[in-house]
Design a protein around this motif. Structure first.
Motif, short mmCIF file in Angstrom:
data_model
loop_
_atom_site.label_atom_id
_atom_site.label_comp_id
_atom_site.label_asym_id
_atom_site.label_seq_id
_atom_site.Cartn_x
_atom_site.Cartn_y
_atom_site.Cartn_z
N SER A 4 -8.08 -4.05 -4.70
CA SER A 4 -8.04 -3.13 -5.59
C SER A 4 -9.40 -2.44 -5.34
O SER A 4 -9.51 -0.41 -5.37
N GLU A 5 -10.92 -2.39 -4.76
CA GLU A 5 -11.96 -2.34 -4.60
C GLU A 5 -11.79 -1.15 -3.12
O GLU A 5 -12.38 0.19 -3.67
N LEU A 11 -7.66 6.09 -2.71
CA LEU A 11 -7.26 7.11 -3.03
C LEU A 11 -8.19 8.04 -3.69
O LEU A 11 -7.80 8.98 -3.08
N GLN A 12 -8.93 7.80 -3.76
CA GLN A 12 -10.24 8.58 -3.89
C GLN A 12 -10.02 10.16 -2.63
O GLN A 12 -10.55 10.84 -2.75
N GLY A 42 -10.24 1.02 -12.08
CA GLY A 42 -10.19 -0.82 -11.70
C GLY A 42 -10.08 -1.22 -12.40
O GLY A 42 -9.40 -2.78 -12.88
N ARG A 43 -9.08 -0.32 -13.75
CA ARG A 43 -8.77 -1.39 -14.90
C ARG A 43 -7.30 -2.17 -14.50
O ARG A 43 -6.44 -3.20 -15.30
N ASN A 44 -6.65 -0.71 -14.22
CA ASN A 44 -5.18 -1.69 -13.24
C ASN A 44 -5.38 -1.36 -12.23
O ASN A 44 -5.64 -0.95 -11.25
N LYS A 45 -4.12 -2.37 -11.08
CA LYS A 45 -3.69 -2.35 -9.81
C LYS A 45 -2.44 -1.37 -10.36
O LYS A 45 -1.56 -1.10 -10.71
N ILE A 51 2.14 3.45 -4.83
CA ILE A 51 2.12 3.15 -3.92
C ILE A 51 3.14 4.69 -3.11
O ILE A 51 3.06 5.42 -2.63
N LEU A 52 4.18 4.57 -3.62
CA LEU A 52 5.74 5.01 -3.16
C LEU A 52 5.42 6.56 -4.04
O LEU A 52 6.26 7.69 -2.90
#
Length: 135
Positions: A4-5, A11-12, A42-45, A51-52
């Protein structure tokens, strides 16, 4: 499994590259603003659907890189360089002169069985990227 990190950093990077705010990015890919906020915090994955949606909006992004951080942002197709707006325009332009269009021989439709039409073709590359062609 996605780290996730590391995914948050990628993503950023995508959001920053396209000069978007989290809010405008969410609107472009078709998710709620809170979804972006929760992922970035980081609350949700991220889900596969999330992603799609990114890849459907920005097909030039390398799936393998986005998903697990291996490879390059744009993949091998872009010669490992950041492309300019002009280059993107050239790559995705459909305004070709008739003489520049190449004919596929035999036409793809010739591969369909009688009475059936081809709905979708997916090409998978060895670096984990793919191209999706819908009829």
């Amino acid at each position: 499994m996605i780290n996730s990190e590391d995914f948050i950093k990628r993503l950023q990077k995508v959001i920053d590259y396209y000069n978007e705010s989290a809010s405008s990015f969410a609107e472009k890919i078709g998710v709620q603003r809170s979804s972006i906020s929760h992922i970035l915090s980081g609350r949700n994955k991220p889900s596969l659907d999330f992603i799609l949606k990114i890849l459907n909006t920005y097909p030039e992004i390398n799936l393998y890189w986005l998903f697990n951080g291996k490879g390059d942002f744009f993949g091998e197709a872009q010669n490992k360089s950041v492309i300019t707006e002009k280059q993107k325009e050239d790559l995705f332009s459909t305004n070709y002169k008739e003489s520049e269009k190449k004919k596929v021989s035999p036409p793809i439709q010739d591969f369909a069985e009688k009475g059936k039409t081809i709905e979708r073709i997916v090409i998978f590359y060895s670096d984990g990227t793919f191209k999706n062609f819908n009829n």
